[in-house]
Scaffold this active site. Structure first.
Site, short mmCIF file in Angstrom:
data_model
loop_
_atom_site.label_atom_id
_atom_site.label_comp_id
_atom_site.label_asym_id
_atom_site.label_seq_id
_atom_site.Cartn_x
_atom_site.Cartn_y
_atom_site.Cartn_z
N GLU A 178 -4.93 15.15 16.84
CA GLU A 178 -5.12 14.09 17.83
C GLU A 178 -5.52 12.78 17.14
O GLU A 178 -6.42 12.78 16.31
CB GLU A 178 -6.23 14.52 18.81
CG GLU A 178 -5.84 15.77 19.59
CD GLU A 178 -7.04 16.53 20.15
OE1 GLU A 178 -8.16 16.00 20.14
OE2 GLU A 178 -6.85 17.69 20.59
N GLU A 207 -5.80 21.49 21.89
CA GLU A 207 -6.24 22.14 20.65
C GLU A 207 -5.58 23.50 20.43
O GLU A 207 -5.24 23.87 19.31
CB GLU A 207 -7.76 22.30 20.64
CG GLU A 207 -8.53 21.00 20.41
CD GLU A 207 -8.66 20.15 21.66
OE1 GLU A 207 -8.27 20.63 22.75
OE2 GLU A 207 -9.16 19.01 21.56
N PHE A 235 -12.91 17.18 15.82
CA PHE A 235 -14.29 17.59 15.59
C PHE A 235 -14.30 19.12 15.46
O PHE A 235 -13.61 19.79 16.23
CB PHE A 235 -15.19 17.19 16.76
CG PHE A 235 -15.53 15.73 16.81
CD1 PHE A 235 -16.72 15.25 16.26
CD2 PHE A 235 -14.67 14.82 17.40
CE1 PHE A 235 -17.03 13.90 16.30
CE2 PHE A 235 -14.97 13.47 17.45
CZ PHE A 235 -16.16 13.00 16.89
N ALA A 236 -15.09 19.63 14.55
CA ALA A 236 -15.16 21.08 14.36
C ALA A 236 -15.56 21.78 15.66
O ALA A 236 -15.14 22.91 15.91
CB ALA A 236 -16.15 21.43 13.25
N ASP A 237 -16.35 21.09 16.48
CA ASP A 237 -16.80 21.66 17.75
C ASP A 237 -15.62 22.14 18.59
O ASP A 237 -15.74 23.08 19.36
CB ASP A 237 -17.56 20.61 18.55
CG ASP A 237 -18.61 19.90 17.73
OD1 ASP A 237 -19.79 20.12 17.97
OD2 ASP A 237 -18.23 19.12 16.82
N PHE A 238 -14.49 21.45 18.48
CA PHE A 238 -13.35 21.76 19.34
C PHE A 238 -12.60 23.01 18.90
O PHE A 238 -11.68 23.48 19.57
CB PHE A 238 -12.39 20.57 19.44
CG PHE A 238 -13.04 19.28 19.86
CD1 PHE A 238 -14.28 19.29 20.51
CD2 PHE A 238 -12.45 18.06 19.60
CE1 PHE A 238 -14.90 18.10 20.90
CE2 PHE A 238 -13.05 16.87 19.98
CZ PHE A 238 -14.28 16.90 20.63
N HIS A 291 -20.64 17.31 19.62
CA HIS A 291 -19.89 16.61 18.56
C HIS A 291 -20.62 16.64 17.23
O HIS A 291 -20.37 15.80 16.37
CB HIS A 291 -19.63 15.15 18.95
CG HIS A 291 -18.67 14.98 20.09
ND1 HIS A 291 -19.02 15.21 21.38
CD2 HIS A 291 -17.36 14.62 20.12
CE1 HIS A 291 -17.98 14.98 22.17
NE2 HIS A 291 -16.96 14.63 21.43
#
Lengths: 324, 326
Positions: A29, A60, A83-86, A129
């Site tokens: 993205e 994702e 972001f790794a969170d996603f 985030h």
């Protein structure tokens, strides 16, 4: 040696590998037209075009899953998670597909895929985030997990990851993108699975990785200067498979060990490493291993709260002094 | 469209090979020979057969937990398939996959997948690679009506459409998501209506008519190969057997199932070719007998094959390097 930023180092790795191999491409993205939210893809579309540097929809699962599908049909995809969170959104594709496809099908295929995931605490980004989620992936057989702490390793590990026939989760700390460091101009690779001694010492080994290394190095300097405690700093660089030999050698020199990371302490990388040390190196230890990690809460927003939940230099110093 | 003898023979042979494989798997499972779960494709043979008859060996498919039919239609080796569902060393996955995970990458069969809807993104990504590498390949994703309600459907179809990828989404609407009737969990008669929302063609076809399936798939394959992007094919069918072998099937009546047997794709094929005299009863019988014999031989092969050594469980995780617990 010339100095460039972590972000520039990863760009060089991408460009070198994309020039070498036309099957390497990248998608995610906001990476092509915007250059990535941390600027880590700036300039790539100009050289390689929008076919090989692809802006995706905010999907994702499709990004991760299609990355895998392309790897199964002759490409070497690099996919960016923003972001790794996603990664949580696409977790099924990661642990039920990417991690298992080679094994489940009896070794019929390789999965040459890199997932780039910017992680870690940065400027009050708050709970969704800021996470460091690398430990999630240790628990899943079939994934390699790398996590550089400086520009040189960022480039060398990314090149190794892209060349690898196995899936590699590549975590890059958001606070590190702007960090300057010496990076060789000639081609080199940082091996996956090999830790690095950033500072030699004889009293205690601190094992760490990613951005936390900076705090560990500061703590080590302070301990040396003020308390005459000699700290060896071991940068894991790869947290799966982690460098068992490197850890064993360092522990055999210092006989005291601490693991420090920004992700939650409970069930974290430190839990694994210290358990490994206790299982196999107990005779070498003069003191129980110590773990420092995130307190068991989501990352809070307010700066003093954010500061409090993760280990800081003074926490590391205090914990080492307590060990002596 | 007229079909020559060679094609008719291919259709019938493929469908009866699938049928015999599945009936044998059913018997073996009930006899306690096979471990795991077995999900049978009986009644749906015309779909894999009609679609895959349009594909080259280099084209790609992804499959489901109900994947035996897709494997056979794409050209997989029946002996190695049988050995795999036995859990034997000679199986396609050396006994690590089983019925739900048979794959043959050498013929573009990218694996049966135990995650419902697990194939959408794999097929989409494979099609992306085909486009980037300009290989001319087409990728087909088979999935069921249960899978059509997963969120991954939206992401994959949208991405494939936006990028005009050579992928074909083939919905095998067999009326039940495990035990749940399709219409109780979805308020549209035709799932393919959704295709219009993604800017791609959505086609409904009688999934028990191999000729009709072949023709819509042919159009979709041509469209994909020419760079126009995906097609959504909704093949209406009926799952004659339970969700898995041993399913008590409390969610439907015996009368309903019996009524559907009249719509069996193999029965319908036979009636048509005999009526228009394009094939003889003797020809059909001979193909049927050959398929049955082939399956028997595969069972023998599987039975006589060795088990994997236990330590082989530690192989095949990574290409580069091994890791075992310390």
């Amino acid at each position: 040696m010339r100095k460039i930023t972590f972000s520039e180092a990863t760009l060089e790795a991408m460009a070198e590998e994309m020039r070498r191999d036309s099957t390497v491409f990248v998608m995610g993205e906001d990476i092509a037209r915007q250059g990535g939210i941390f600027g880590q893809f700036k300039g790539l579309p100009q050289e390689f075009g929008l076919e090989r540097v692809r802006d995706t929809p905010i999907s994702e699962t499709a990004i991760v899953g299609a990355g895998l599908g392309s790897a199964l049909n002759g490409c070497r995809p690099v996919i960016d998670m923003h972001f790794a969170d996603f990664l949580g959104v696409a977790m099924d594709e990661v642990f039920n597909q990417i991690a298992k496809i080679r094994y489940m099908f009896g070794g019929q295929t390789a999965v040459p895929l890199v997932v780039r995931a910017p992680d870690g605490i940065i400027r009050s980004a708050a709970a969704q985030h800021s996470q460091s989620v690398e430990a999630w992936f240790l628990h899943v057989p079939g994934l390699k997990v790398v996590i550089p702490s400086n520009p040189a390793d960022a480039k060398g590990l990314l090149k190794s990851a892209i060349r690898s026939d196995d899936p590699v989760m590549y975590f890059e700390h958001k606070r590190l993108f702007g960090q300057m460091g010496e990076v060789p101009e000639e081609e080199y690779f940082t091996p996956i699975g090999k830790a690095n001694i950033l500072r030699s010492g004889k009293d205690v080994t601190i094992i760490s990785y990613s951005a936390m290394i900076q705090k560990v190095l500061k703590a080590a300097e302070q301990l040396e200067k003020e308390d005459h405690i000699s700290v060896e700093v071991l940068d894991l660089r790869t947290i799966f498979p982690y460098d068992r030999e490197g850890i064993a050698e360092s522990v055999a020199r210092t006989h005291r060990v601490m693991v420090v990371h920004e992700s939650p302490k409970i069930g974290g990388v430190g839990a694994e490493i210290t358990a490994y040390i206790c299982e196999t190196l107990l005779d070498e230890l003069d003191a129980p291993p110590v773990r420092l990690g995130l307190r068991h809460v989501p990352i809070p927003f307010s700066p003093p709260l954010e500061q409090f939940v993760a280990p800081q230099v003074e926490d590391i110093v205090a914990a080492v002094k307590k060990m002596k | 469209m007229d079909f020559d003898k060679e094609m008719l023979t291919h259709f019938y042979r493929t469908m009866v090979r699938i049928r015999h494989f599945e009936e044998k798997a059913n018997d073996l499972f009930l006899g306690g020979v096979l471990p795991g779960f077995i999900h049978l494709y009986i009644g749906e043979e015309a779909i894999a057969t009609g679609v895959c008859s349009n594909l080259a060996k280099t084209d790609l498919i992804t499959s489901t937990h109900r994947g035996h039919g897709h494997c056979i239609a794409k050209g997989a080796d029946i002996q190695r398939m049988m050995a795999e569902i036995f859990g034997k060393k000679t199986g396609y996955c050396k006994g690590k996959g089983g019925s739900m995970h048979i794959a043959d990458f050498s013929i573009g069969m990218l694996g049966a997948n135990g995650v419902v809807g697990g194939g959408y993104n794999l097929a989409t990504g494979a099609a992306l690679a085909a486009k980037l590498r300009q290989t001319g390949q087409v990728a087909v994703c088979f999935f069921g009506d249960g899978a059509s309600n997963r969120g991954t459907f939206h992401e994959a179809v949208n991405l494939a459409s936006a990028w005009k990828l050579p992928v074909i989404f083939v919905l095998e609407l067999n009326q039940y998501a495990s035990t749940t009737p399709y219409r109780t969990t979805c308020n549209v008669e035709n799932v393919s209506d959704r295709a219009h929302g993604y800017g791609i063609p959505g086609v409904v076809v009688d999934g028990n008519n191999v000729f009709a399936v072949y023709e819509v798939a042919k159009t979709a394959v041509e469209r994909a190969r020419s760079g126009l992007g995906p097609t959504f094919i909704e093949a209406k069918t009926y799952r004659i057997k339970g969700h898995f072998v041993g399913d008590p099937e409390k969610y439907r009546s015996k009368q309903e199932v019996e009524a559907q047997k009249g719509n069996c794709p193999i029965k319908r094929f036979k009636e048509k070719v005999l009526a228009d005299k394009s094939m003889t009863q003797a020809e059909l019988d001979s193909l049927d007998a050959a398929a049955a014999a082939e399956i028997e031989a595969a069972v023998k092969y599987a039975e006589e094959s060795p088990w994997p050594e236990p330590e082989e469980a530690l192989e095949d995780l990574f290409v580069e390097g091994v890791w075992h617990d310390a």
